[in-house]
Design a protein around this motif. Structure first.
Motif, PDB file in Angstrom:
ATOM      1  N   ILE A   1      -3.464   5.193   7.607  1.00  0.00           N
ATOM      2  CA  ILE A   1      -3.920   3.324   7.961  1.00  0.00           C
ATOM      3  C   ILE A   1      -4.381   3.140   9.559  1.00  0.00           C
ATOM      4  O   ILE A   1      -5.210   2.532   9.708  1.00  0.00           O
TER       5      ILE A   1
ATOM      6  N   TYR B   1       0.245   8.963   4.722  1.00  0.00           N
ATOM      7  CA  TYR B   1      -0.327   7.429   4.785  1.00  0.00           C
ATOM      8  C   TYR B   1      -0.650   6.274   5.820  1.00  0.00           C
ATOM      9  O   TYR B   1      -1.603   5.886   6.334  1.00  0.00           O
TER      10      TYR B   1
ATOM     11  N   ASN C   1       2.466   1.500  -3.343  1.00  0.00           N
ATOM     12  CA  ASN C   1       1.228   2.437  -3.947  1.00  0.00           C
ATOM     13  C   ASN C   1       1.008   3.593  -3.988  1.00  0.00           C
ATOM     14  O   ASN C   1       0.803   4.531  -5.045  1.00  0.00           O
TER      15      ASN C   1
ATOM     16  N   GLY D   1       1.138  -1.316  -0.305  1.00  0.00           N
ATOM     17  CA  GLY D   1       0.118   0.030  -0.084  1.00  0.00           C
ATOM     18  C   GLY D   1       1.065   0.847   0.021  1.00  0.00           C
ATOM     19  O   GLY D   1       0.306   1.996  -0.927  1.00  0.00           O
TER      20      GLY D   1
END
Ligand SMILES: Nc1ncnc2c1ncn2[C@@H]1O[C@H](COP(=O)(O)OP(=O)(O)OP(=O)(O)O)[C@@H](O)[C@H]1O
Ligand SMILES: [Mg+2]
Lengths: 319, 372
Positions: free
Chosen positions: B156, B152, B71, B68
């Motif tokens: 998350i 990020y 990405n 992730g």
């Protein structure tokens, strides 16, 4: 030179150039073949000869650019073959090489100062510019000048160290008649200043007009030397009487007992004169219908001298 | 004697700056080449090169969180990501070599093993960003990496601090094409001005009888040659400064001028005019000498690694390049100006000086000052 006189010190002689039995060979080609001559202070000396006669070779030996293969040459009393003497010669001579060009992108003045800086002392650039009559072109770049003006820059450059003798190698070759006259003017000014000038040329009229002494060189040998008058008197042949526009008809009207006459250039009659004949011929012509024609006496020129000596004309050699 | 040499130098120099074509070839043309090649091969895109090694695999598959993260980095569009295989034991060395071979930025981001697990356990995970602080692009790149990482982490786990970017300073030779190219352009300019300058002043000046005229004055051949070399040194210095300044202003190429640079410029100002003099003596006519100069400089320019690294050349060409004097000037200039490799710069400088001595002496001996 008489043996019991002490030889003058180098640099003080009145004999500016002394050449004895000088020769130069390139392989098998003998470019200069045992020539001898002397150039005295204040003289304008012309080395006259066709292409390939050996003029440049001789001049460049005197300028210490080439080494002779035989004989002796002294410039200002210094021996051109001695290294230590060469340095002295270089300080004191002025040189205009054949086909010389100054530096394209420097101005007239800059060029004079450029070459002047190679010597310890140099003449004032503006004075030289005046001498060669280039005042309005003083700040013009060399490459923008016409051929005649370029050559005058070359002349100024050759004088920049106030030399004791100036060598001009074919200074007017390739110039138009006016530009030639200008160069002649500069040489005459040099003469009137008492400069010693050594010039080479293949123009007969130039040698005749400028030189005190002319040496004619052909195939590496001097075939005649003297003042132009002496050369003409000795080797020029007879004077010629010309009757203008007389034509075939005129030929018939000539009085009896004249030397051989011939027709030249569309109707001129030419009669070779022996010495002392002129008056009597003129008087006898006065009795004929030719008395109102234009009459002229032509003296032989150096052209005729060369023709008589070699059987060739210089101009036929091309340039 | 000083004033004669000075006169010759200033005469050459005036002739140089008064000629538009001279100015073009020695100043404008190299700058044009720089712009042209810089635009074509320079940075390629405005994206930053970033090498990435994801060590956090299970089996052969990246863990979800690490994938992730990759990405997200990718989606920013700010990076050219170059993936480094996880098995690579020494990623840093690998990156240095690969980056240099492909003219890419040397920056490496490592996602360590256990990245996924650490985050899941609520602890702080750390990624390592290796880069050279002095590299111009690094600051902006690090900024982007940071903000991507923070957002990020927030996405998350809602805890922005969960993910830490640990910056590791490395000394890179972060050579872009343009950094490689600029010393080459300097070498090329020294080559052409030197060879053509000597052919011109010794060939054409001979045709114009300027040399003959000078030989009838007290000027010596030695002084003439010193004047020419002095002029070449001034010209070489001007070229160097103009090109470096230009490279800095347009492409941010930072170069260090050191003693080797000076040595190399001196060598070049002797070497290339020396080659030109040798040429001018073998090919007497100025025009054919010009053609001969072209025939020598062009292949030399291409083979000696002016436009691209010699590594890319076939073996034979590489061997030939070893015999090209320009090779040592180019390499030396790169070592000195860009790579900061004093040992290699010294070697190249010494070789260049040796070649310079050889050619200038040979040219001087061969040159006819007097008799044609
Ligand atoms: N460097 C040289 N090498 C070989 N032969 C030469 C050299 N210079 C001149 N020659 C030859 O020597 C002869 C004389 O040449 P030189 O240049 O002295 O003549 P010149 O009278 O000055 O002719 P021009 O009116 O054409 O200038 C010619 O046959 C020429 O081909
Ligand atoms: Mg000649």
């Amino acid at each position: 030179m008489s043996k019991d006189q002490p030889a003058p010190l180098p640099g003080q002689s009145d004999k500016i150039v002394q050449v004895e039995n000088l020769s130069k060979k390139y392989g098998d080609n003998i470019a200069v073949n045992g020539i001898s001559f002397t150039l005295n202070k204040g003289e304008v000396f012309a080395f006259l000869g066709p292409n390939g006669a050996g003029k440049t070779t001789t001049v460049e030996i005197l300028e210490c650019l080439r080494n002779p293969t035989g004989g002796q040459a002294k410039v200002l009393g210094y021996d051109v073959s001695k290294r230590s003497d060469q340095a002295e010669i270089r300080k004191r001579i002025g040189v205009l090489p054949q086909d010389f060009n100054a530096i394209d992108r420097l101005t007239v003045r800059e060029n004079i100062n450029y070459f002047g800086a190679m010597f310890k002392h140099q003449l004032d650039a503006d004075k030289l510019i005046e001498l060669v009559d280039l005042k309005d072109k003083r700040d013009e770049q060399f490459k923008k000048l016409s051929g005649g003006l370029k050559q005058r820059v070359g002349l100024a450059v050759s004088l920049v160290n106030d030399p004791d003798v100036v060598f001009l190698d074919e200074p007017t070759t390739g110039l138009d008649p006016r530009a030639r006259r200008d160069v002649w003017g500069v040489v005459e000014r040099l003469r009137s200043q008492g400069k010693t000038v050594f010039l080479t040329t293949h123009y007969m009229d130039e040698a005749e007009y400028l030189a005190d002494i002319v040496s004619i060189i052909d195939h590496g040998q001097i075939i005649a030397s003297g003042t132009p008058d002496q050369l003409i008197d000795t080797h020029g042949g007879k004077k010629t009487l010309i009757i203008r526009d007389a034509g075939q008809e005129g030929l018939k009207q000539l009085p009896q007992g004249l030397p051989k006459a011939e027709l030249r250039n569309a109707g001129d009659i030419a009669i070779s004169l022996n010495n002392g004949e002129l008056t009597s011929i003129l008087m006898s012509l006065g009795q004929t219908p030719l008395h109102d024609k234009e009459i002229e006496v032509r003296r032989p020129t150096l052209d005729d001298v060369f023709l008589n000596l070699t059987g060739r004309r210089v101009s036929e050699e091309g340039n | 004697m000083r004033s004669r040499i000075y006169t010759i130098i200033s005469g050459h120099f005036k002739s140089w700056y008064r000629s538009k074509s001279n100015i073009f070839w020695t100043i404008a043309f190299p700058l044009l080449l720089i712009v042209l090649f810089g635009a074509i091969f320079g940075n390629g895109s405005t994206k930053f090169d970033l090498y990435l090694q994801n060590q956090d695999l299970t089996g052969n598959v990246p863990t979800p969180l690490s994938q992730g993260y990759v990405n997200v980095l990718n989606q920013t569009g700010a990076f050219n990501l170059h993936i480094v295989a996880a098995e690579q034991p020494d990623p840093l060395t690998y990156v240095k070599k690969d980056a240099q071979d492909h003219n890419q930025g040397q920056r490496l981001l490592v996602i360590p093993l256990g990245f996924n697990a650490t985050i899941m356990s609520g602890k702080n995970a750390t990624v390592q960003l290796y880069m050279d602080q002095s590299d111009q692009a690094s600051a902006s790149l690090a900024g982007i990496v940071h903000s991507v990482t923070v957002s990020y982490a927030a996405a998350i786990a809602n805890v922005p601090d969960h993910l830490v970017v640990q910056q590791v300073g490395i000394v890179t030779r972060n050579i872009r094409y343009i950094d490689f190219f600029i010393p080459g352009v300097i070498g090329m300019t020294l080559l052409t001005t030197g060879v053509f300058g000597a052919v011109n002043t010794n060939g054409r000046y001979r045709e114009l009888k300027i040399i003959k005229k000078l030989a009838t004055t007290p000027l010596s051949k030695m002084e003439w040659i010193l004047g020419m070399v002095g002029y070449q040194m001034i010209l070489a210095t001007i070229s160097l400064i103009v090109i470096l300044f230009f490279g800095y202003a347009i492409f941010g190429v930072t170069a260090t001028i050191d003693i080797y640079t000076v040595g190399l410029v001196v060598a070049a100002a002797l070497l290339f005019p020396g080659i030109g003099m040798v040429l001018a003596n073998f090919v007497k006519e100025a025009e054919s000498a010009d053609a001969a100069a072209n025939a020598i400089t062009f292949p030399m320019m291409f083979l000696a690694g002016t436009f691209w690294p010699r590594d890319t050349l076939p073996y034979i060409m590489k061997t030939i390049a070893n015999f090209m004097p320009l090779t040592y000037i180019n390499d030396g200039l790169r070592d000195a100006l860009i790579y900061a490799e004093p040992a290699q710069a010294l070697t190249n400088t010494l070789i260049a000086l040796g070649l310079a001595a050889f050619f200038i002496v040979l040219g001087s001996i061969l040159m006819n000052w007097k008799e044609e």
